[in-house]
Design a protein around this motif. Structure first.
Motif, short mmCIF file in Angstrom:
data_model
loop_
_atom_site.label_atom_id
_atom_site.label_comp_id
_atom_site.label_asym_id
_atom_site.label_seq_id
_atom_site.Cartn_x
_atom_site.Cartn_y
_atom_site.Cartn_z
N LEU A 50 0.83 -1.21 0.00
CA LEU A 50 0.00 0.00 0.00
C LEU A 50 0.87 1.25 0.00
O LEU A 50 0.59 2.20 -0.75
CB LEU A 50 -0.93 0.00 1.21
CG LEU A 50 -1.79 1.26 1.39
CD1 LEU A 50 -2.70 1.47 0.18
CD2 LEU A 50 -2.59 1.18 2.67
N LEU A 51 1.91 1.27 0.80
CA LEU A 51 2.81 2.44 0.82
C LEU A 51 3.48 2.65 -0.54
O LEU A 51 3.58 3.78 -1.02
CB LEU A 51 3.86 2.30 1.92
CG LEU A 51 3.37 2.48 3.34
CD1 LEU A 51 4.49 2.17 4.33
CD2 LEU A 51 2.84 3.88 3.55
N GLY A 57 2.72 4.48 -7.17
CA GLY A 57 1.66 3.80 -7.91
C GLY A 57 1.50 4.28 -9.34
O GLY A 57 1.10 3.51 -10.21
N THR A 58 1.82 5.52 -9.62
CA THR A 58 1.69 6.01 -11.00
C THR A 58 2.71 5.34 -11.91
O THR A 58 2.52 5.31 -13.13
CB THR A 58 1.87 7.54 -11.07
OG1 THR A 58 3.11 7.90 -10.48
CG2 THR A 58 0.73 8.25 -10.37
N LEU A 59 3.76 4.78 -11.33
CA LEU A 59 4.77 4.07 -12.11
C LEU A 59 4.47 2.58 -12.24
O LEU A 59 5.18 1.85 -12.91
CB LEU A 59 6.15 4.25 -11.48
CG LEU A 59 6.63 5.69 -11.33
CD1 LEU A 59 7.94 5.74 -10.57
CD2 LEU A 59 6.77 6.35 -12.69
N LEU A 65 5.28 -5.50 -8.00
CA LEU A 65 5.58 -6.22 -6.77
C LEU A 65 4.58 -7.34 -6.47
O LEU A 65 4.93 -8.34 -5.86
CB LEU A 65 5.62 -5.25 -5.58
CG LEU A 65 6.81 -4.30 -5.54
CD1 LEU A 65 6.66 -3.32 -4.39
CD2 LEU A 65 8.10 -5.08 -5.41
N THR A 66 3.34 -7.17 -6.89
CA THR A 66 2.35 -8.22 -6.66
C THR A 66 2.37 -9.28 -7.75
O THR A 66 1.64 -10.26 -7.67
CB THR A 66 0.93 -7.64 -6.55
OG1 THR A 66 0.59 -6.95 -7.74
CG2 THR A 66 0.79 -6.74 -5.35
N GLY A 67 3.19 -9.07 -8.78
CA GLY A 67 3.30 -10.06 -9.85
C GLY A 67 2.41 -9.80 -11.03
O GLY A 67 2.36 -10.59 -11.97
N ILE A 93 -5.28 -2.49 -3.50
CA ILE A 93 -3.99 -3.16 -3.60
C ILE A 93 -3.71 -4.10 -2.43
O ILE A 93 -3.06 -5.13 -2.61
CB ILE A 93 -2.83 -2.16 -3.80
CG1 ILE A 93 -1.61 -2.86 -4.41
CG2 ILE A 93 -2.48 -1.44 -2.52
CD1 ILE A 93 -1.79 -3.33 -5.80
N THR A 94 -4.23 -3.81 -1.23
CA THR A 94 -4.01 -4.73 -0.12
C THR A 94 -4.74 -6.05 -0.36
O THR A 94 -4.21 -7.12 -0.04
CB THR A 94 -4.42 -4.13 1.23
OG1 THR A 94 -5.78 -3.71 1.17
CG2 THR A 94 -3.54 -2.96 1.61
N ARG A 95 -5.94 -5.98 -0.92
CA ARG A 95 -6.67 -7.21 -1.26
C ARG A 95 -5.95 -8.00 -2.34
O ARG A 95 -5.90 -9.22 -2.29
CB ARG A 95 -8.10 -6.90 -1.71
CG ARG A 95 -9.06 -6.84 -0.54
CD ARG A 95 -10.47 -6.60 -1.01
NE ARG A 95 -10.60 -5.14 -1.12
CZ ARG A 95 -11.27 -4.51 -2.05
NH1 ARG A 95 -11.91 -5.16 -2.96
NH2 ARG A 95 -11.31 -3.19 -2.08
#
Length: 111
Positions: A50-51, A57-59, A65-67, A93-95
């Motif tokens: 999340l951080l 996040g715009t990049l 990172l989550t694949g 994104i956490t979900r």
């Protein structure tokens, strides 16, 4: 896997998985090989993802990172979906990270 080991695993990792989806009964029946794989597997920390999403996040780095490589590339090329996708990911994104961790755990269970 012994009940004590399962309890320790759950205490250390419960925040990394969707609620109520960890198959505890399957963890109790782990073979020694599965236990070793589980102990050496690193699961993503949803809070860190999340951080990363908030700051980069715009990049598309959060998706990398989550694949989700394809989504990461699209997010990178569109500037976070013109900022809309970037903001939406703050809530999703956490979900996504927890779901990816659950997929990884299911792969270990099915070995």
């Amino acid at each position: 896997m012994e009940a004590d080991k399962v309890d320790k695993f759950l205490l250390a990792n419960e925040s990394k998985f969707p609620e109520y989806e960890i198959p505890i009964h399957r963890l109790l029946n782990f073979t020694p090989e599965q236990e070793l794989i589980l102990e050496t597997t690193r699961f993503k920390r949803p809070g860190r993802i999340l951080l990363v999403s908030i700051f980069f996040g715009t990049l598309g780095i959060d998706r990398f990172l989550t694949g989700d490589i394809v989504k990461g590339i699209i997010k990178l090329l569109t500037g976070g979906g013109l900022g809309i996708w970037w903001l939406a990911d703050w809530f999703m994104i956490t979900r996504v990270a927890k779901r990816k961790n659950m997929e990884k755990l299911n792969q270990i269970i099915n070995i």
